[in-house]
Design a protein around this motif. Structure first.
Motif, PDB file in Angstrom:
ATOM      1  N   PHE A 236       0.812  -1.184  -0.001  1.00 52.61           N
ATOM      2  CA  PHE A 236       0.133   0.013  -0.001  1.00 52.61           C
ATOM      3  C   PHE A 236       0.819   1.359   0.005  1.00 52.61           C
ATOM      4  O   PHE A 236       1.352   1.916   1.071  1.00 52.61           O
ATOM      5  N   TRP A 238       1.758   5.230  -0.531  1.00 49.78           N
ATOM      6  CA  TRP A 238       1.332   6.482  -0.229  1.00 49.78           C
ATOM      7  C   TRP A 238       2.109   7.778  -0.656  1.00 49.78           C
ATOM      8  O   TRP A 238       3.208   7.523  -0.917  1.00 49.78           O
ATOM      9  N   SER A 247      -3.011   3.936   4.390  1.00 53.12           N
ATOM     10  CA  SER A 247      -2.347   2.840   3.998  1.00 53.12           C
ATOM     11  C   SER A 247      -2.043   1.750   5.326  1.00 53.12           C
ATOM     12  O   SER A 247      -2.248   0.582   5.365  1.00 53.12           O
ATOM     13  N   VAL A 259       3.523  -1.393   4.094  1.00 54.95           N
ATOM     14  CA  VAL A 259       3.262  -0.041   3.760  1.00 54.95           C
ATOM     15  C   VAL A 259       4.788   0.533   3.470  1.00 54.95           C
ATOM     16  O   VAL A 259       5.581   0.355   4.501  1.00 54.95           O
TER      17      VAL A 259
END
Length: 341
Positions: A236, A238, A247, A259
Motif C-alpha cells: 500500500f 502513499w 495505508s 506499507v
C-alpha cells in the motif's frame, strides 16, 4: 518543414506528463532530425530522462526544469528570482519554430510567451476544455493557433490533436498505438529490492488527490485479503502523511501486507517493474504502471473512463466509470485474469 526546432510545454502532473509522451515519438517519426525540447515541473524531470537523446536514440534533446511550485513558497525571495532568471535564460537559449502547449493553463501559456521564437513561429494550444479537465480560457490569448478538440477526448489523443495541428499533418489516430518509453529502458529497469520485497507482490494505489475518485477502504481490504490468500504480498504506497495513515490502517486488516517508506520517481519505476500486478484508482502511479505495460487494473469511481483509460495494451483492464465505481468482484476478477496470464 525540414528540421524544425520544437518546444513542448507540459508542466505537470504525473499522469498528464505521461500521457503527453507519445507525441515525442510521433514527432520523431516524421521529423527525425528536429530539435525537441520540453519544459516540465522540476519534480517530474525524472519521468522524461529515459527519453533523452543519446548516440543510439533520438528523443528529447533538452529537458528544461520549471520550478513554479518551489517559487510559490517564497515568491519575493532573492533565491526565487535568481532561480527564475536561470530558468528564463535556459528557456531562451534556443529559438523555436513551433511551440506545442497541451495543458490549457495560464502558467503554461506564460511559458510559451517567455520562450524565444522565430518571426513566424507557431504557438499551438487548446481552444477549449475537455469535460472534467482543468482549463483557463485566458491561455488562448498567448497562442497563434487555438486547436478545437472533442469535448470527450482521451488525454493522449488530445495531445496528438494539438501536435498535428501545429505541424500541419493528418491527425494521428488510435490505430497507431501510442509509445511511451523505449523498450530498452523498460527492460533494464531493475526489479525492486529496495523495500525488502521478495515474494510476488501486488501494488494497491489507493491514494488520489480528490476524495471522490477513491475506492472504498472496505473494498481494498476485501481485495487485499483475497489476493493475499492467493499467495501475494499486498503493498500500500502513499504520497502524504494522510495517505500513509490510510495505508497503515489498510495494512492492519490485510495479512502479510506492507506499507513502504516514501520513494522517488526512479524508485517507483523499479517498484512497478517488480510487481506481479498494479491495482489503482485514477492517479499518476497507476498510469505509470499502465505506460510501462505492467499488468494493471485501473479503477474509475468519479472520473470518466474515456479520459485516461489505458487502451494500448492487453495487459490493462479498466473497470468502473464516472459515478459508477466497480464492485470488489469486478476488480478481483480482472486482477486474477491478469495474474493468470
Amino acid at each position: 518543414m525540414g528540421n524544425p526546432k520544437i518546444l513542448l510545454v507540459k508542466l505537470s502532473s504525473l499522469g498528464d506528463v505521461l500521457h503527453n509522451l507519445p507525441i515525442v515519438w510521433d514527432l520523431r517519426t516524421r521529423y527525425p532530425n528536429a530539435q525537441i525540447d520540453w519544459v516540465v515541473e522540476e519534480g517530474y524531470v525524472n519521468l522524461l530522462e529515459p527519453l533523452l537523446s543519446s548516440p543510439s536514440f533520438r528523443g528529447i534533446d533538452r529537458i528544461i526544469p520549471f520550478g513554479l511550485r518551489s517559487w510559490k513558497r517564497s515568491p519575493l525571495s532573492p533565491k526565487t528570482w535568481q532561480a527564475f532568471s536561470v530558468f528564463k535564460k535556459d528557456l531562451q537559449a534556443q529559438t523555436y519554430d513551433i511551440v506545442i502547449e497541451t495543458q490549457g493553463l495560464l502558467k503554461s501559456a506564460i511559458v510559451c510567451a517567455l520562450a524565444s521564437k522565430s518571426p513566424n513561429a507557431i504557438v499551438a494550444g487548446l481552444a477549449n476544455a475537455t469535460e472534467f479537465s482543468g482549463y483557463e480560457p485566458l491561455a488562448r490569448t498567448f497562442y497563434s493557433q487555438s486547436v478545437q478538440v472533442p469535448s470527450q477526448c482521451h488525454a493522449v489523443d488530445r495531445s496528438r490533436w494539438v501536435m498535428c495541428s501545429a505541424m500541419d499533418i493528418p491527425l494521428v489516430s488510435r490505430e497507431i498505438n501510442p509509445q511511451f518509453y523505449p523498450q530498452s529502458f523498460v527492460e533494464q529497469i531493475p526489479n525492486s529490492s529496495i523495500f525488502g520485497l521478495h515474494r510476488p507482490y501486488v501494488l494497491c494505489f489507493h491514494s488520489t488527490a480528490r476524495a471522490a475518485k477513491r475506492w472504498p477502504r472496505e473494498d481494498w481490504i476485501t481485495l487485499g485479503e483475497a489476493l493475499a490468500k492467493d499467495g501475494y504480498q499486498i503493498v500500500f504506497p502513499w504520497g502524504s502523511a494522510a495517505e500513509r495513515a490510510i495505508s497503515e490502517a489498510l495494512a492492519m486488516q490485510v495479512p502479510h501486507s506492507l506499507v513502504p517508506p516514501a520513494f522517488s520517481i526512479d524508485e517507483a519505476f523499479s517498484l512497478i517493474k517488480g510487481a506481479s500486478l498494479a491495482v489503482g484508482v485514477d492517479t499518476g502511479l497507476t498510469h505509470l504502471a499502465a505506460v510501462l505495460d505492467r499488468p494493471t487494473v485501473e479503477i474509475y469511481c468519479d472520473s470518466p473512463l474515456w479520459k485516461t483509460e489505458g487502451y494500448w495494451s492487453k495487459r490493462i483492464r479498466n473497470v468502473g466509470d464516472i459515478e459508477a465505481p466497480p464492485s470488489v468482484e469486478e476488480v478481483l476478477a480482472a486482477s486474477r485474469e491478469l495474474l493468470k496470464n
